[in-house]
Design an enzyme around this catalytic site. Structure first.
Site, PDB file in Angstrom:
ATOM      1  N   HIS A 188      11.457  -1.517   0.868  1.00  0.00           N
ATOM      2  CA  HIS A 188      10.788  -1.662   2.164  1.00  0.00           C
ATOM      3  C   HIS A 188      11.471  -0.787   3.207  1.00  0.00           C
ATOM      4  O   HIS A 188      10.817  -0.216   4.078  1.00  0.00           O
ATOM      5  CB  HIS A 188      10.831  -3.120   2.618  1.00  0.00           C
ATOM      6  CG  HIS A 188      10.075  -4.041   1.715  1.00  0.00           C
ATOM      7  ND1 HIS A 188       8.702  -3.994   1.582  1.00  0.00           N
ATOM      8  CD2 HIS A 188      10.496  -5.024   0.876  1.00  0.00           C
ATOM      9  CE1 HIS A 188       8.316  -4.921   0.711  1.00  0.00           C
ATOM     10  NE2 HIS A 188       9.374  -5.553   0.280  1.00  0.00           N
ATOM     11  N   ARG A 295      -6.684   1.360   1.708  1.00  0.00           N
ATOM     12  CA  ARG A 295      -6.163   0.438   0.700  1.00  0.00           C
ATOM     13  C   ARG A 295      -6.498  -1.005   1.100  1.00  0.00           C
ATOM     14  O   ARG A 295      -5.710  -1.682   1.753  1.00  0.00           O
ATOM     15  CB  ARG A 295      -4.656   0.617   0.554  1.00  0.00           C
ATOM     16  CG  ARG A 295      -4.230   2.029   0.135  1.00  0.00           C
ATOM     17  CD  ARG A 295      -2.719   2.113   0.004  1.00  0.00           C
ATOM     18  NE  ARG A 295      -2.259   3.409  -0.449  1.00  0.00           N
ATOM     19  CZ  ARG A 295      -1.873   4.407   0.358  1.00  0.00           C
ATOM     20  NH1 ARG A 295      -1.919   4.229   1.685  1.00  0.00           N
ATOM     21  NH2 ARG A 295      -1.460   5.548  -0.132  1.00  0.00           N
ATOM     22  N   ARG A 331     -11.278   1.629  -0.851  1.00  0.00           N
ATOM     23  CA  ARG A 331     -11.022   1.244  -2.238  1.00  0.00           C
ATOM     24  C   ARG A 331     -11.096  -0.271  -2.353  1.00  0.00           C
ATOM     25  O   ARG A 331     -10.490  -0.990  -1.560  1.00  0.00           O
ATOM     26  CB  ARG A 331      -9.638   1.732  -2.682  1.00  0.00           C
ATOM     27  CG  ARG A 331      -9.286   1.326  -4.111  1.00  0.00           C
ATOM     28  CD  ARG A 331      -7.994   1.959  -4.571  1.00  0.00           C
ATOM     29  NE  ARG A 331      -6.833   1.427  -3.890  1.00  0.00           N
ATOM     30  CZ  ARG A 331      -5.594   1.926  -4.017  1.00  0.00           C
ATOM     31  NH1 ARG A 331      -5.390   2.989  -4.781  1.00  0.00           N
ATOM     32  NH2 ARG A 331      -4.583   1.394  -3.369  1.00  0.00           N
ATOM     33  N   GLU A 429      -7.701   7.461 -12.978  1.00  0.00           N
ATOM     34  CA  GLU A 429      -6.267   7.152 -13.004  1.00  0.00           C
ATOM     35  C   GLU A 429      -5.679   7.044 -14.410  1.00  0.00           C
ATOM     36  O   GLU A 429      -4.484   6.821 -14.556  1.00  0.00           O
ATOM     37  CB  GLU A 429      -6.011   5.830 -12.278  1.00  0.00           C
ATOM     38  CG  GLU A 429      -6.477   5.811 -10.841  1.00  0.00           C
ATOM     39  CD  GLU A 429      -6.392   4.430 -10.216  1.00  0.00           C
ATOM     40  OE1 GLU A 429      -5.327   4.093  -9.683  1.00  0.00           O
ATOM     41  OE2 GLU A 429      -7.396   3.688 -10.290  1.00  0.00           O
ATOM     42  N   ASN A 452      -0.740   9.188  -8.947  1.00  0.00           N
ATOM     43  CA  ASN A 452       0.445   8.358  -9.200  1.00  0.00           C
ATOM     44  C   ASN A 452       0.317   7.652 -10.545  1.00  0.00           C
ATOM     45  O   ASN A 452       1.193   7.746 -11.410  1.00  0.00           O
ATOM     46  CB  ASN A 452       0.618   7.311  -8.090  1.00  0.00           C
ATOM     47  CG  ASN A 452       0.775   7.949  -6.718  1.00  0.00           C
ATOM     48  OD1 ASN A 452       0.820   9.158  -6.589  1.00  0.00           O
ATOM     49  ND2 ASN A 452       0.841   7.140  -5.691  1.00  0.00           N
ATOM     50  N   ASP A 453      -0.787   6.923 -10.719  1.00  0.00           N
ATOM     51  CA  ASP A 453      -0.988   6.209 -11.979  1.00  0.00           C
ATOM     52  C   ASP A 453      -1.343   7.162 -13.113  1.00  0.00           C
ATOM     53  O   ASP A 453      -0.949   6.938 -14.258  1.00  0.00           O
ATOM     54  CB  ASP A 453      -2.073   5.139 -11.828  1.00  0.00           C
ATOM     55  CG  ASP A 453      -1.502   3.809 -11.343  1.00  0.00           C
ATOM     56  OD1 ASP A 453      -0.355   3.494 -11.698  1.00  0.00           O
ATOM     57  OD2 ASP A 453      -2.191   3.099 -10.606  1.00  0.00           O
ATOM     58  N   ARG A 463       6.600   4.322 -13.257  1.00  0.00           N
ATOM     59  CA  ARG A 463       6.995   5.019 -12.028  1.00  0.00           C
ATOM     60  C   ARG A 463       7.812   4.153 -11.084  1.00  0.00           C
ATOM     61  O   ARG A 463       8.376   4.660 -10.108  1.00  0.00           O
ATOM     62  CB  ARG A 463       5.759   5.576 -11.317  1.00  0.00           C
ATOM     63  CG  ARG A 463       4.746   4.555 -10.840  1.00  0.00           C
ATOM     64  CD  ARG A 463       3.494   5.272 -10.339  1.00  0.00           C
ATOM     65  NE  ARG A 463       2.418   4.362  -9.983  1.00  0.00           N
ATOM     66  CZ  ARG A 463       2.176   3.935  -8.751  1.00  0.00           C
ATOM     67  NH1 ARG A 463       2.959   4.317  -7.767  1.00  0.00           N
ATOM     68  NH2 ARG A 463       1.164   3.122  -8.510  1.00  0.00           N
ATOM     69  N   CYS A 500      -6.338  11.612  -4.245  1.00  0.00           N
ATOM     70  CA  CYS A 500      -5.822  10.711  -3.207  1.00  0.00           C
ATOM     71  C   CYS A 500      -4.406  10.227  -3.525  1.00  0.00           C
ATOM     72  O   CYS A 500      -3.855   9.409  -2.803  1.00  0.00           O
ATOM     73  CB  CYS A 500      -6.748   9.513  -3.000  1.00  0.00           C
ATOM     74  SG  CYS A 500      -6.878   8.413  -4.420  1.00  0.00           S
TER      75      CYS A 500
END
Length: 547
Positions: A188, A295, A331, A429, A452-453, A463, A500
């Site tokens: 965080h 998101r 999304r 993805e 990313n995925d 990841r 994205c």
């Protein structure tokens, strides 16, 4: 001069005095207590005071770093209300007739060790949160205060680690950068640092020595290097680079309002990724052409119960109206893997990244999905909303989605509720989706590649696992070939394809993506203008000829 390597959290160069922040260990003694009821009451009062402090921190973070990043302080409040945590503390006080400080410290250590021993990286990260809330209660019980820094001039903060509650209290006007020995790129604190635009390094390879307090330091956030007492040559070089960076930022501001068109006339859409409506100001400030990824899962993560249709509708409507006719791609719910929501009451999974997540939750729990779809279709009359479905791997899933969409439309018709006809696209993805992208393209309005995925599943590499950083290669030829294949198949079917994921903001690949024919890049708002600069300076045909 001494030089230390660290992991880059946020780029930029900072030059200034070093300020060591080393939290004093709170010495907790075990004291026998006669009146345990009074001691439990003392603990409860301290806990309530801690919750009030966290509420104040949440409001401060909300203004400075947005709702999604401030959510950690709501999580900390929830952790302080946790039944198991509180029962453990009160049981130790009453059962052992000891002071609240000892019970809090012991419970904090026990729970922290329990989380640290878990295999799931997300749960491991909660160990630091338990320590943070326990230390907050201890400080109140012991009436001690650990100031973050004590300075009247901007400094480079150096620490073993910084909890989110410490990071958000930093006076940005007095912070040039921060460097920590511990910490992770997914913590965080790292997220807050990026949002606050503070140059930062984590996992830096040095032992904190108070003798460097007040000495000159340099943080090279771009290359992940921390210099202590740099020589004159290094100082001058860093000042030169710092001046160049400032000049580049000024030049980028001149690109606001300019078109995203290459020298040979190729157009690309530059959109922004956001987590909530609080991010809209930065989207507009950075002149994004639209929102390529909203998101929506943060609407769920920021609550303790399922958001209602009306709550979601108001949020989607506000985004659509604020963007004033620009495309807003929302999304659908992407809970699962590293994004867990307790009230979903999901079964424990050995490998959540390969488990019930995203569209799999929506299709197996259609009552949740229908609520979100109703809100999205209702809001679509207030702007150019598009709906994007994540983690699609088959034609069958798209057919199931469309069947539920038909049911939703029929319900709205029956109730005489007006709705629009938003575009419907999917995220690519997984290798499975890539390999059948020619078939998927015939069923949808657009593709958005989640790099990313896609990288994670292509390389069979978690990841979230920081110990595998050396093996994580988003530039892997297999990943780039997959992106190119998806774009080609999209164009053959007459639809557009964008990116994205994080790779979309990788400036070293911008020209390559243009050469592939990528139609849209959706990135963090701060990356819009740097990408626009490259787009406007590129002749795509010449680049392709030279490769």
């Amino acid at each position: 001069m001494k030089e230390y390597k660290g992991k880059r959290v946020f780029g930029g160069i900072a030059i200034g005095k070093i300020c060591i922040y080393k939290k004093e260990e709170q010495q907790v003694k075990r004291i026998r207590i006669a009146d345990t009821n009074a001691e439990i009451l003392r603990y409860r009062q301290a806990k309530n005071e801690a919750i009030e402090q966290l509420q104040d921190l949440y409001q401060k973070a909300l203004k400075e770093v947005g709702e999604a990043n401030a959510a950690i302080f709501e999580v900390h409040q929830m952790m302080l209300e946790d039944t198991d945590y509180n029962e453990s503390i009160e049981s130790i006080v009453s059962g052992q007739s000891v002071n609240a400080e000892y019970a809090v410290a012991l419970t904090g250590d026990n729970f922290s060790q329990m989380f640290a021993a878990m295999e799931d990286e997300y749960m491991k990260a909660r160990a630091a949160d338990v320590k943070d809330i326990s230390e907050r209660v201890l400080s109140i019980l012991m009436r001690t205060d650990n100031p973050i820094i004590d300075t009247d001039e901007p400094v480079i903060v150096v620490a073993d680690d910084l909890a989110p509650s410490q990071t958000v209290q930093l006076d940005k006007d007095l912070i040039l950068a921060f460097v920590t020995v511990q910490g992770s790129l997914n913590s965080h604190t790292a997220i807050l640092a990026r949002t606050m635009s503070i140059p930062a390094l984590v996992q830096t390879s040095f032992q904190i020595d108070r003798q460097i307090d007040g000495k000159l330091g340099i943080v090279d956030g771009e290359n992940g290097v921390f210099y202590v007492e740099p020589d004159e040559k290094t100082v001058q070089e860093m000042k030169r680079r710092q001046k160049e960076e400032h000049h580049k930022k000024e030049l980028l501001l001149a690109l606001r309002g300019k078109e995203n068109v290459t020298l040979d006339g190729r157009r690309v859409m530059l959109y922004a990724n956001i987590g909530n409506i609080k991010d809209l100001a930065t989207v507009i400030q950075n002149d994004a052409g639209g929102i390529g990824l909203f998101r929506s899962e943060f609407i769920y993560l920021e609550r303790e119960q399922f958001p209602t249709e009306e709550e979601q509708f108001q949020i989607y409507r506000q985004v659509a109206e604020t963007m004033a006719g620009k495309r807003v791609i929302i999304r659908t719910l992407d809970i699962g893997a590293d994004k867990q929501c307790d009230y979903f009451e999901m079964e424990h999974e050995e490998n959540p990244a390969l488990g019930c997540r995203a569209i799999r939750i929506c299709l197996s729990r259609p009552e949740i999905f229908r609520t979100q779809l109703r809100a999205l279709f209702r809001a679509s009359i207030f702007g150019k909303i598009a709906i994007m479905y994540p983690m699609i791997t088959s034609i069958k899933e798209i057919e199931q989605i469309y069947a539920i969409v038909s049911q939703v439309k029929a319900e709205l018709d029956e109730q005489n509720i007006e709705y629009g006809q938003p575009e419907q696209g999917i995220m690519i993805e997984t290798p499975a989706a890539v390999l059948i992208s020619d078939l998927l393209a015939k069923k949808v309005d657009f593709f958005s590649i989640g790099t990313n995925d896609l990288t994670q599943y292509t390389l069979a590499l978690d990841r979230q696992n920081t110990s595998l950083d050396a093996f994580y290669d988003p530039h892997h030829p297999a990943v780039l070939r997959m992106i190119s294949m998806v774009v080609d198949n999209a164009h053959k079917a007459g639809i557009w394809a964008g990116i994205c994921g994080e790779l979309g903001a990788d400036l070293s690949l911008t020209k390559e993506f243009l050469a592939m024919g990528v139609d849209e890049l959706s990135v963090s708002p701060g990356s819009i203008l740097p990408i626009r600069k490259i787009v406007r300076e590129t002749n795509v045909e010449q680049y392709k000829a030279g490769n």
